[in-house]
Write an enzyme that holds these catalytic residues in place. Structure first.
Site, short mmCIF file in Angstrom:
data_model
loop_
_atom_site.label_atom_id
_atom_site.label_comp_id
_atom_site.label_asym_id
_atom_site.label_seq_id
_atom_site.Cartn_x
_atom_site.Cartn_y
_atom_site.Cartn_z
CD GLU A 190 11.18 6.21 2.72
OE1 GLU A 190 11.46 5.47 1.76
OE2 GLU A 190 10.45 5.84 3.65
NE ARG A 229 5.35 2.83 0.32
CZ ARG A 229 5.82 1.58 0.35
NH1 ARG A 229 6.31 1.09 1.47
NH2 ARG A 229 5.82 0.83 -0.73
CB THR A 280 -2.22 0.31 7.12
OG1 THR A 280 -3.24 0.45 6.17
CG2 THR A 280 -1.70 1.69 7.47
CG HIS A 337 11.68 1.97 2.69
ND1 HIS A 337 10.77 2.84 2.14
CD2 HIS A 337 11.09 0.75 2.61
CE1 HIS A 337 9.69 2.18 1.74
NE2 HIS A 337 9.86 0.89 2.03
C1 GLV Z 1 8.43 -1.88 0.37
O1 GLV Z 1 8.21 -0.93 1.05
C2 GLV Z 1 7.47 -2.45 -0.54
O2 GLV Z 1 6.39 -1.86 -0.72
O3 GLV Z 1 7.77 -3.50 -1.13
#
Ligand code: GLV
Length: 327
Positions: A266, A237, A208, A285
């Protein structure tokens, strides 16, 4: 005189070249903040910003009086205060669509790696511990034919459902703000209330967007609802998860393991408790991080910003009112 554009953080060379043809481009690494003099001087003159990772709020915008557009090189836009941007008539854009399959590959890879303990067993082989037959203490759990619960059935969620259903014969459950009849039909996906999904799924995959409603969506209570042999995967996230609660759930065996591509802070600090646990698999990420997809995202972001600066409606406008009120 050429309009001034700031490229901040991950903006690929191809997009920079495109922008340089028309604009006075100032490139920053993405480490800079409002304490950096060169950055604030550029901000004071900037007509547009393209990039990843800047936190754009009222304070930031006070330093950017000429700004007309801000173009995120990401699909997520939780870094942008849309209300403040709209108030100032600044158009905001993101890069949806071009990263769906790449991100779904990464998140499904994380799910597989966590279930089959691939990183741990890679280390086991490489340090020379594979000396006789593999002990069953090293076995993983099956992915195929099990229940995949996806929270957040957007375009990336759907690409994950496709992989689970078509490639691994998984039963798909999902939770989303709105029902998705076409996803239900294509992947035989069943809608569930969040609590029911958590109770039923063998894999809970959180995709989400981060909004005030989804902040800490997964907390103590939610992890307790999950099965003891279930795996949690976060591709959204970091802030959608209460990380203290996740550590507790992993330590106390409330869930089996977690695959994490995103973190509240991060880069995640090396001494973070989530990195000290055996039953986590982590990546930095990497959802969209392939050369081909990052090029597509940067080029799309560049088109978005170019449109704004030329007074046209950009393909991926996030705040209609900003441009409407400008005209
Ligand atoms: C990566 O996390 C994006 O939002 O593109």
């Amino acid at each position: 005189m050429k309009q001034k554009v700031i490229a901040y953080g991950r903006v690929r060379e191809k997009a920079q070249e495109q922008l340089r043809e028309k604009y006075d481009l100032h490139v920053f690494s993405g480490e800079e903040d409002l304490n950096d003099k060169a950055f604030t001087e550029a901000l004071a003159e900037a007509d547009g910003i393209i990039g990843l990772g800047m936190q754009v709020d009222a304070d930031f915008l006070a330093h950017a009086p000429k700004l007309k557009g801000i173009s995120n090189v990401s699909v997520g836009y939780d870094n942008l205060d849309l209300e403040e941007l709209t108030k100032r008539g600044i158009a905001a854009t993101n890069t949806p669509g071009v990263l769906n399959d790449t991100t779904a590959d990464a998140i499904f890879g994380l799910l597989l790696a966590t279930a089959r303990r691939i990183p741990e067993l890679d280390r086991y082989v490489k340090v020379g511990n594979w000396k006789s037959g593999l002990s069953d203490s090293k076995f993983g759990i099956d992915v195929h034919h099990r229940k995949l619960g996806i929270i957040g059935m957007g375009r990336i969620g759907e690409a994950i459902a496709k992989r689970g259903y078509g490639g691994f014969d998984m039963e798909i459950l999902y939770h989303n703000r709105s029902r998705k009849p076409e996803v239900e039909e294509k992947y035989e996906a069943a809608y569930r209330e969040l609590d029911d999904l958590l109770q039923e799924a063998d894999y809970v995959c959180l995709m989400t967007p981060l909004t005030p409603d989804t902040r800490h969506l997964m907390g103590r209570e939610q992890f307790k609802r999950m099965k003891e042999d279930a795996i949690f995967v976060n591709g959204s996230r970091g802030e959608t998860v209460d990380e203290d609660a996740l550590v507790e759930a992993l330590q106390q065996g409330e869930i089996l393991a977690a695959g994490l591509d995103v973190f509240q802070e991060e880069p995640v600090p090396a001494d973070h408790p989530l990195l000290q646990l055996e039953n986590t698999v982590t990546t930095p990420h990497i959802g969209s991080a392939t050369d081909a997809t990052e090029d597509k995202m940067s080029l799309l972001a560049s088109q978005n910003l170019d449109a704004v600066l030329q007074g046209r409606r950009p393909p991926n406008l996030l705040n209609e009112a900003a441009m409407r009120d400008n005209k």
